[in-house]
Design an enzyme around this catalytic site. Structure first.
Site, mmCIF file in Angstrom:
data_model
loop_
_atom_site.group_PDB
_atom_site.id
_atom_site.type_symbol
_atom_site.label_atom_id
_atom_site.label_comp_id
_atom_site.label_asym_id
_atom_site.label_seq_id
_atom_site.Cartn_x
_atom_site.Cartn_y
_atom_site.Cartn_z
ATOM 1 N N VAL A 240 -0.757 0.634 2.532
ATOM 2 C CA VAL A 240 -0.068 1.721 3.231
ATOM 3 C C VAL A 240 -0.971 2.300 4.315
ATOM 4 O O VAL A 240 -0.542 2.533 5.458
ATOM 5 C CB VAL A 240 0.366 2.819 2.231
ATOM 6 C CG1 VAL A 240 0.830 4.074 2.975
ATOM 7 C CG2 VAL A 240 1.494 2.302 1.341
ATOM 8 N N VAL A 243 -1.185 -0.172 7.311
ATOM 9 C CA VAL A 243 0.027 -0.214 8.139
ATOM 10 C C VAL A 243 0.244 1.117 8.848
ATOM 11 O O VAL A 243 0.646 1.172 10.015
ATOM 12 C CB VAL A 243 1.240 -0.583 7.273
ATOM 13 C CG1 VAL A 243 2.542 -0.441 8.068
ATOM 14 C CG2 VAL A 243 1.107 -2.017 6.753
ATOM 15 N N GLU A 244 -0.024 2.209 8.164
ATOM 16 C CA GLU A 244 0.244 3.530 8.726
ATOM 17 C C GLU A 244 -0.718 3.891 9.857
ATOM 18 O O GLU A 244 -0.305 4.387 10.909
ATOM 19 C CB GLU A 244 0.162 4.600 7.630
ATOM 20 C CG GLU A 244 1.295 4.564 6.622
ATOM 21 C CD GLU A 244 2.578 5.182 7.172
ATOM 22 O OE1 GLU A 244 2.575 5.660 8.326
ATOM 23 O OE2 GLU A 244 3.582 5.192 6.437
ATOM 24 N N SER A 245 -2.019 3.688 9.626
ATOM 25 C CA SER A 245 -3.005 4.214 10.576
ATOM 26 C C SER A 245 -4.059 3.210 11.001
ATOM 27 O O SER A 245 -4.915 3.558 11.826
ATOM 28 C CB SER A 245 -3.720 5.423 9.958
ATOM 29 O OG SER A 245 -4.569 5.007 8.893
#
Length: 345
Positions: A240, A243-245
């Site tokens: 996560v 993918v997020e940051s």
């Protein structure tokens, strides 16, 4: 470097490779002898060993800029000296020491041997001894002592690993980490160590002590700790974040999502965390993902809820028909598979 420091460092290097300890030459103090015995038995450096090493200096007067028992010690001098006794290189000043190792999310997760840093910017550092106590060189006019942790640390860093050390498997030994002649000819296969690893320098850096599964995954220990706390796969949390940051703790999206886990400000407030603090962000995201899994009963829907909100998942009875969310779920699952393939699961 003292004779005892040199002996201790050589003993650690030998123990890591299963080499016999050299015969004792006589003399020296009891601590050095005990340290040699521990390392000769093949036991890796542990947090308990760090605390035991620190206790050796109890009663040493505080002297600003000092890092020897003969001259006296300040807080960072004590920390540097204790870890040097165990063959671990740390920077000299507190603010730099507070960036070493891996982050620990809070005092409840601290273990003996962790570094406790205080102040913003950091101006004091101590060694956690367990049970809410620490060993520190407090200030002028005082001595190195065991005391209660009197305020919340601004940073907690874990220097020694919590799993078995295997420098050959991790490739963690840097060039110059072993002195020439430390290993007999033919002891290791060709290419087992990086070029220059047997030339000069007996110190092992703090980075070389990180467990194999943590290598190459930013904030890995935070993901492992939060995963254990909330019953999640660390690979899920790491995926996560990727993918997020892209593992960027300062990232801010066009929509206003913040930090490593890209939490919206309102979401972060509801979770009671600072989205720009990696430890708090990972903990908050883990709580949210755990709640999503309990609510929706599947990983796909839990991830969709993380991206689009639980209300949208409930409203559409599945992954919402949003292009971003439709792409987000398989991206995170693919990142999880990649991490698992590298041994981080």
């Amino acid at each position: 470097m003292t004779v005892y420091e040199a002996q201790a460092r050589m003993m650690e290097i030998r123990s890591r490779f299963g080499l016999p300890a050299p015969a004792p030459t006589g003399g020296g103090d009891a601590f050095a002898a005990a340290l040699q015995s521990t390392m000769a038995a093949g036991r890796p450096v542990t947090g308990t060993a760090v605390v035991d090493a620190a206790k050796r200096y109890l009663g040493t007067p505080y002297v600003f800029g000092g890092n020897t028992p003969e001259r006296g010690m300040d807080c960072s001098g004590l920390v540097q000296r204790v870890y040097a006794d165990l063959g671990v290189r740390l920077p000299r000043v507190a603010k730099d020491q507070a960036r070493e190792g891996t982050a620990v999310p809070g005092l409840a997760h601290a273990r003996p041997g962790d570094l406790l840093a205080f102040g913003d910017p950091v101006d004091h550092v101590a060694i956690y001894a367990g049970d809410g106590r620490m060993i520190a060189a407090p200030h002028a006019g005082d001595v190195v002592k065991l005391q209660q942790v009197y305020e919340t640390p601004t940073a907690i860093r874990r220097i020694v690993p919590t799993t078995a050390l295997d420098p050959l498997a991790t490739g963690a030994l840097a060039a110059g980490a072993l002195p020439a002649g430390a290993l007999p000819a033919g002891a290791l296969p060709a290419g087992a160590l990086p070029a220059g690893a047997l030339a000069g320098g007996a110190m092992v850096t703090a980075a070389a002590l990180r467990p194999a599964a943590l290598n190459g995954v930013p904030y890995a220990e935070l993901f492992q700790q939060a995963g254990a706390k909330y019953g999640l796969s660390p690979a899920l949390l790491a995926a996560v974040a990727k993918v997020e940051s892209g593992y960027n703790p300062a990232a801010v999206s066009g929509a206003g999502a913040q930090g490593l886990m890209q939490l919206m400000p309102a979401t972060a407030r509801g979770l009671g965390v600072n989205a720009l603090d990696p430890a708090q962000a990972v903990d908050g995201a883990a709580r949210m993902l755990s709640a999503n899994l309990d609510r929706f009963g599947s990983l796909d829907l839990a991830l969709a809820a993380y991206n689009a909100g639980g209300g949208a998942v409930s409203r559409y009875g599945g992954i919402p028909p949003f292009a971003q969310t439709q792409a987000y779920v398989p991206k995170v699952k693919a990142a999880m598979e990649q991490l698992a393939g590298r041994g981080f699961a």
